[in-house]
Design a protein around this motif. Structure first.
Motif, PDB file in Angstrom:
ATOM      1  N   PHE A   1      49.298  42.382  37.957  1.00  0.00           N
ATOM      2  CA  PHE A   1      48.122  41.439  38.328  1.00  0.00           C
ATOM      3  C   PHE A   1      47.759  41.404  39.659  1.00  0.00           C
ATOM      4  CE2 PHE A   1      47.973  40.707  33.765  1.00  0.00           C
ATOM      5  CZ  PHE A   1      46.677  40.723  33.506  1.00  0.00           C
ATOM      6  N   ALA A   2      48.769  41.038  40.639  1.00  0.00           N
ATOM      7  CA  ALA A   2      48.535  40.813  41.859  1.00  0.00           C
ATOM      8  C   ALA A   2      48.111  42.116  42.647  1.00  0.00           C
ATOM      9  CB  ALA A   2      49.768  40.302  42.709  1.00  0.00           C
ATOM     10  N   ALA A   3      48.911  43.067  42.259  1.00  0.00           N
ATOM     11  CA  ALA A   3      48.657  44.509  42.668  1.00  0.00           C
ATOM     12  C   ALA A   3      47.168  45.088  42.421  1.00  0.00           C
ATOM     13  CB  ALA A   3      49.705  45.750  42.225  1.00  0.00           C
ATOM     14  N   LEU A   4      46.670  44.772  41.072  1.00  0.00           N
ATOM     15  CA  LEU A   4      45.358  45.027  40.852  1.00  0.00           C
ATOM     16  C   LEU A   4      44.404  44.358  41.716  1.00  0.00           C
ATOM     17  CD1 LEU A   4      43.155  46.503  39.101  1.00  0.00           C
ATOM     18  CD2 LEU A   4      43.553  44.557  37.473  1.00  0.00           C
ATOM     19  N   ARG A   5      44.522  43.000  41.928  1.00  0.00           N
ATOM     20  CA  ARG A   5      43.667  42.163  42.670  1.00  0.00           C
ATOM     21  C   ARG A   5      43.704  42.726  44.097  1.00  0.00           C
ATOM     22  NH1 ARG A   5      45.816  38.360  39.625  1.00  0.00           N
ATOM     23  NH2 ARG A   5      44.125  36.936  38.264  1.00  0.00           N
TER      24      ARG A   5
ATOM     25  N   VAL B   1      44.165  46.155  44.919  1.00  0.00           N
ATOM     26  CA  VAL B   1      43.403  47.383  44.814  1.00  0.00           C
ATOM     27  C   VAL B   1      41.741  46.998  44.690  1.00  0.00           C
ATOM     28  CG1 VAL B   1      42.716  49.370  43.303  1.00  0.00           C
ATOM     29  CG2 VAL B   1      45.152  48.926  43.591  1.00  0.00           C
ATOM     30  N   LEU B   2      41.500  46.075  43.942  1.00  0.00           N
ATOM     31  CA  LEU B   2      40.102  45.620  43.778  1.00  0.00           C
ATOM     32  C   LEU B   2      39.524  45.046  45.188  1.00  0.00           C
ATOM     33  CD1 LEU B   2      40.135  43.815  40.414  1.00  0.00           C
ATOM     34  CD2 LEU B   2      39.256  46.102  40.956  1.00  0.00           C
ATOM     35  N   GLY B   3      40.256  44.535  45.891  1.00  0.00           N
ATOM     36  CA  GLY B   3      39.749  43.895  47.254  1.00  0.00           C
ATOM     37  C   GLY B   3      40.050  44.911  48.440  1.00  0.00           C
ATOM     38  N   GLY B   4      40.373  46.259  48.153  1.00  0.00           N
ATOM     39  CA  GLY B   4      40.337  47.296  49.251  1.00  0.00           C
ATOM     40  C   GLY B   4      41.433  47.192  50.046  1.00  0.00           C
ATOM     41  N   VAL B   5      42.522  46.516  49.743  1.00  0.00           N
ATOM     42  CA  VAL B   5      43.728  46.009  50.493  1.00  0.00           C
ATOM     43  C   VAL B   5      44.680  47.293  50.588  1.00  0.00           C
ATOM     44  CG1 VAL B   5      45.609  44.846  51.069  1.00  0.00           C
ATOM     45  CG2 VAL B   5      43.488  43.830  50.177  1.00  0.00           C
ATOM     46  N   VAL B   6      44.686  47.919  49.332  1.00  0.00           N
ATOM     47  CA  VAL B   6      45.739  49.343  49.163  1.00  0.00           C
ATOM     48  C   VAL B   6      44.825  50.344  49.184  1.00  0.00           C
ATOM     49  CG1 VAL B   6      47.291  50.266  47.517  1.00  0.00           C
ATOM     50  CG2 VAL B   6      47.199  47.640  47.729  1.00  0.00           C
TER      51      VAL B   6
END
Length: 196
Positions: A185-189, A191-196
């Motif tokens: 879930f942290a990884a998804l957040r 991705v959604l935040g454009g960090v990755v």
């Protein structure tokens, strides 16, 4: 009259549970494909006809052990604060629920399904029902229409995380499904935040 109906209902529930538990024991001991319906009937001390009165197939027996899962997810969502953002609500509901499914018995069932192609296919259909139930539960908790797209997207993502967590749980000796789920879930957040 109602006393005999109650007794009949209790006997029926007891027989259902006995068939289910003996079948699962045999599946774990011998393997799903190597266990026959006749083996299950003998182990449960019922006739083959009686067994078919309760279950139509071996697959049905396995999936009956998970039949309450959609309702448990909906209940876990109902217990979450209504002010929680959708993704947090789904993650926290799944994490709360995961504590009920960390037993050796639950892991054995997950392993059986994972290792049996015919069960794996049926399990995917069950996940679709769970995803649908989760989306409706999220919408209901938030007071949104049942087909709300944000709830549907959140449910799809959350069930994807659940599947990944089960895979991680089965691949690790210590069974870190909750920790993996939180990391996913942290990884998804990110991705959604454009960090990755």
């Amino acid at each position: 009259m109602s006393e005999s109906v109650g007794l009949r209902g209790r006997k029926r529930a007891k027989t259902h549970s006995l068939i289910q538990s003996e079948a699962m024991r045999l599946f774990v001991e011998r393997g799903f494909d190597a266990t026959t319906l006749d083996d299950i009937a003998v182990a449960a001390d019922v006739s083959r006809r009686t067994l078919f009165h309760y279950f139509g197939s071996k697959e049905e027996i396995v999936f009956s052990t998970k039949s309450d899962f959609p309702d448990l997810i909906a209940e876990a969502v109902r217990k979450r604060p209504v002010s929680e953002p959708l993704l947090d609500m789904a993650e926290n509901a799944l994490r709360d629920l995961a504590t009920h499914y960390q037993s050796a018995e639950a892991r054995g069932l997950a392993r059986l399904i994972h290792d049996t192609p015919s069960l794996r296919a049926g399990d995917q259909a069950k996940f679709e029902k769970v995803e649908h139930t989760l989306a409706i539960a999220l919408a209901d908790r938030k007071g949104l229409p049942a087909n709300d797209i944000a709830c549907r997207v959140t449910a799809a993502a959350a069930i994807g995380m659940l599947k990944l967590s089960i895979e991680a749980w089965l691949s690790e000796d210590d069974g870190g499904s909750v920790e993996f789920g939180m990391a996913a879930f942290a990884a998804l957040r990110k991705v959604l935040g454009g960090v990755v």
